[in-house]
Design a protein around this motif. Structure first.
Motif, PDB file in Angstrom:
ATOM      1  N   ASN A  62       0.824  -1.213   0.000  1.00  0.00           N
ATOM      2  CA  ASN A  62       0.000   0.000   0.000  1.00  0.00           C
ATOM      3  C   ASN A  62       0.856   1.261   0.000  1.00  0.00           C
ATOM      4  N   SER A  89      -4.469  -3.690  -6.346  1.00  0.00           N
ATOM      5  CA  SER A  89      -5.040  -3.267  -5.073  1.00  0.00           C
ATOM      6  C   SER A  89      -6.020  -4.341  -4.608  1.00  0.00           C
ATOM      7  N   ARG A  90      -6.107  -4.501  -3.313  1.00  0.00           N
ATOM      8  CA  ARG A  90      -6.880  -5.604  -2.721  1.00  0.00           C
ATOM      9  C   ARG A  90      -8.359  -5.497  -3.047  1.00  0.00           C
ATOM     10  N   GLU A 130      -9.293   0.754   0.675  1.00  0.00           N
ATOM     11  CA  GLU A 130      -8.402  -0.138   1.416  1.00  0.00           C
ATOM     12  C   GLU A 130      -8.513   0.093   2.928  1.00  0.00           C
TER      13      GLU A 130
END
Ligand code: SF4
Length: 740
Positions: free
Chosen positions: A129, A354-355, A374
């Motif tokens: 991140n 990105s998650r 996030e």
């Protein structure tokens, strides 16, 4: 201390003007442009003369702050770092490295000390991140240059001092002073193009100050620049005007580009862009017939749904008109400190996603437009802590209102920042860096984007307050904590060890002038300066102009730069191809598969029905540097700068007069803002400047609070992005406007 004169490069924007400061007793008496600076020649803008006010600002944070019972209180440096360790270490142990996000703001690019320290810090944290201001508006250019030239930092700049025709899109250098193209005095340089018989053409939805000084202003619908550029390319091919000229043997993919733009006839592109087909064809003919010409696009073209396509097509036009790597065209700077960019491996994005939204990594970073997702979305890897360095994402990133709300709920927030502002008011620990005049200065980033080959070094104007660390030392201590070495680790020893590692790497690298040399001898030649200065010296001495530690006694070093306080101008840019390329083929790859494929998405949009209604665009202002100069009285005095511009016909239809309050609503939020009725904007355009929205509870910037303005990023929508770069769409956002 008696009166003295100090020289330094202005660190506030990309223009890198030389300044002459008269100082006495730790105070700035006067700041002027440095007439002996060979690059800026005395040019200065209102921000440059405010460095003294920034240094003396009573609101500037000078000692570390820790938040206790929701109030920020001063603590010692050791207490502050202990607090970071006490809270960060268990959080990392319990939730893993991705639970901590970092955000690096734009001022880091103007500060070589933090530039050299932030990447090791992110590496020590080991988090995916990583976010920065580059992901707000700049990544499209990095992606396209990575794919076309092999490296995301190999960015051609317009050779504005020698061109006969400059076509600018989505750029307003009379307000911004230039971006991704470093040139002090854009006004003078643009005037010089016209004075020597050349032409300046500006494409913009708004009649900006830059457009007012151009030979031709072409109005365009926001967000459609990529289609216009493809239309110009198609016209060039159709009329037999396309050709890479002398560069042809070095360019792959011209035929593929021709096929890819075949659907973009000027007639088809015209309704989409709002630009007459005849104008599109005329622009193609002008570009082809000018002795030299260059196309340059910036923020307005990048912050759209087709930002990476626009960034790419700018370079396509420069290549197929024979103006790439040519004097007067688009040229590649060669910074004195630049290190070899090898080995040649294919540039890739999306090494991780990105998650929550699956947005692609670019240059080791994720788009900040998804940071709020996030933080908010539970699950493995959820962001629970944030470290900001010189950044104000609660004001300057898309859908900022949502991010601002979420910051308050973080388990830990640490900020390296000189202000208690919209973002850092949420921080548990604030670590203040030295003032802009207490740091040395060398432009690592902007000499690599400069329209002439220059180098400047400025020592600090004032000494730091006793006991205050440099920004580099602050970041090294945070790196030690993140790496598990603890708050008590000796930052000087850590930094010296990292310098020794860099020297060993150079010695092991066959392409380095230090290959095979003795590490002890090199380290001893670097002397006893602060480590960040030794790192800079190492880069300068091993760069292409460097002295190679004795190999070229006339070569560059930090000591040599110190002897020329006004800086050095090595001359105009020289052609650099093929050496500057790092593609696997060693050629310019003009038709990367990902970009050609994405052109299909744009072509499909051409025939869609344009949504009716009003759309929002942003606005740059000469007296602001994003969000952080609004606490300087001289920069905010006068009439209200944060107003929404509306066309007279729209204002009349909506019943809004000059000075009335309007409510502007988007899917993301609502602001109430005073109206300026002006025909500089097209009908249907709603234009609000960015960097405003100060005076939030807990912030400590009295002047900014008294001139708060509204935050345009409350209206911007983080969910719409350019798929190749993940950059959020900031221009052309549907809004409604009503009387407040
Ligand atoms: S143009 Fe930029 S670099 Fe020059 S004085 Fe103004 S803020 Fe500083």
């Amino acid at each position: 201390m008696a009166n003295r004169v100090a020289y330094r490069t202005c660190p506030l924007c990309e223009a890198t003007c030389g300044l002459r400061l008269e100082v006495e007793d730790g105070r700035v008496l006067r700041i002027r442009g440095d007439e002996e600076d060979p690059f800026s020649k005395g040019f200065i803008c209102p921000k440059g003369s405010s460095l003294g006010a920034l240094h003396e600002d009573p609101d500037r944070v000078r000692r570390p702050l820790v938040r206790r019972d929701r109030v920020h209180v001063e603590v010692s440096w050791d207490e502050a770092f202990d607090e970071v360790e006490r809270r960060l270490t268990p959080l990392l142990d319990a939730h893993g490295r991705d639970a901590v996000a970092v955000y690096f703001g734009n001022p880091n690019a103007h500060n070589f000390g933090s530039s050299l320290a932030i990447r090791p810090l992110a590496k020590a944290l080991g988090t995916k991140n990583v976010y920065s201001a580059s992901t707000v508006d700049q990544m499209p250019k990095h992606v396209s240059c990575g794919l076309v030239f092999g490296h995301p930092l190999t960015i051609p700049v317009p050779d504005i001092d020698r061109t006969d025709l400059l076509l600018l899109l989505g750029a307003n250098p009379l307000e911004s002073n230039g971006s991704l193209a470093t040139a002090p005095d854009w006004p003078g340089r643009l005037a010089a193009i016209r004075a020597r018989g050349g032409r300046v053409v500006v494409v913009d939805p708004r009649r900006t100050r830059t457009a007012e000084r151009a030979d031709l202003h072409v109005r365009i619908r926001p967000g459609t620049d990529a289609a216009l550029l493809a239309g110009i390319a198609r016209a060039l091919f159709d009329e037999g005007l396309a050709g890479a000229g002398a560069l042809a043997p070095l360019v792959n993919g011209v035929r593929e580009v021709r096929e890819a733009v075949s659907g973009f006839t000027p007639e088809r592109v015209s309704p989409f862009t709002g630009v007459p087909a005849e104008t599109i064809s005329d622009l193609a003919r002008e570009l082809a017939s000018a002795p030299t010409a260059v196309v340059y696009g910036r923020i307005g073209t990048h912050t759209t749904a087709y930002g990476t396509l626009a960034a790419w097509l700018v370079d396509v036009l420069n290549a197929i008109t024979g103006n790439l790597d040519m004097p007067g065209g688009a040229m590649f700077p060669h910074a004195a400190h630049e290190q070899p960019r090898r080995p040649r491996r294919a540039f890739r994005t999306g090494r991780w996603q990105s998650r929550v939204r699956g947005l692609p990594e670019v240059l080791g970073e994720l788009p900040v437009s998804t940071l709020a997702d996030e933080i908010e979305t539970a699950g493995d890897g959820q962001v629970r802590a944030l470290l900001t360095v010189a950044g104000n994402p609660a004001l300057t990133t898309p859908d900022a209102g949502r991010l601002d709300r979420l910051l308050e709920g973080l388990e830990l927030m640490v900020s390296v920042d000189p202000y208690l502002n919209a973002t850092t008011r949420h921080a548990d620990v604030i670590l203040p860096p030295p003032s802009v005049l207490e740091k040395p200065h060398y432009d690592l980033a902007f000499t690599a984007l400069s329209v002439r080959d220059v180098a400047h070094y400025s020592p600090p104007v004032f000494e730091r307050e006793p006991g205050s660390p440099s920004e580099f030392e602050i970041l090294v201590r945070l790196t030690a904590i993140a790496g598990g070495l603890g708050a008590g680790a000796d930052p000087a020893a850590l930094a010296t060890a990292s310098l020794a590692g860099r020297v060993e790497e150079a010695i092991a690298d066959p392409s380095s002038p230090l290959h095979g040399r003795d590490a002890g001898e090199i380290l001893s030649e670097l002397g006893e300066r602060p480590v960040e200065e030794r790192l800079l010296d190492l880069m300068l001495r091993t760069g292409h102009r460097g002295d190679g530690f004795g190999a070229d006694p006339e070569g560059l070093s930090l000591a040599a730069l110190e002897r020329v306080p006004h800086g050095v101008d090595f001359g105009p840019l020289a052609p650099r191809l093929p050496d500057a390329l790092s593609t696997p083929s060693g050629l310019v790859e003009l038709a990367p598969r990902a970009l050609v494929a994405d052109l299909g998405r744009l072509e499909r949009a051409l025939d869609g029905t344009a949504a009716g209604g009003m759309v929002l665009i942003g606005r740059r202002q000469l007296r602001t540097a994003n969000s952080w100069t609004q606490n300087v009285p001289v920069l905010v005095r006068g009439k209200d700068a944060c107003v929404v511009q509306l066309h007279p016909d729209d204002a009349a239809r909506l019943g809004l007069a000059d000075g009335a309050l309007a409510t502007v609503r988007s899917a993301a939020g609502t602001v109430v803002v005073p109206v300026e009725v002006t025909d500089v904007v097209m009908r249907g355009i709603v234009c609000i400047p960015y960097g405003w929205g100060h005076g939030l509870p807990g912030a400590r910037q009295a002047v900014a609070a008294a001139h708060a303005g509204v935050n345009v990023n409350v209206l911007t929508d983080a969910s719409a992005t350019d798929p190749l770069s993940g950059t959020a769409v900031l221009n052309g956002i549907p809004v409604t406007v009503t009387a407040a």
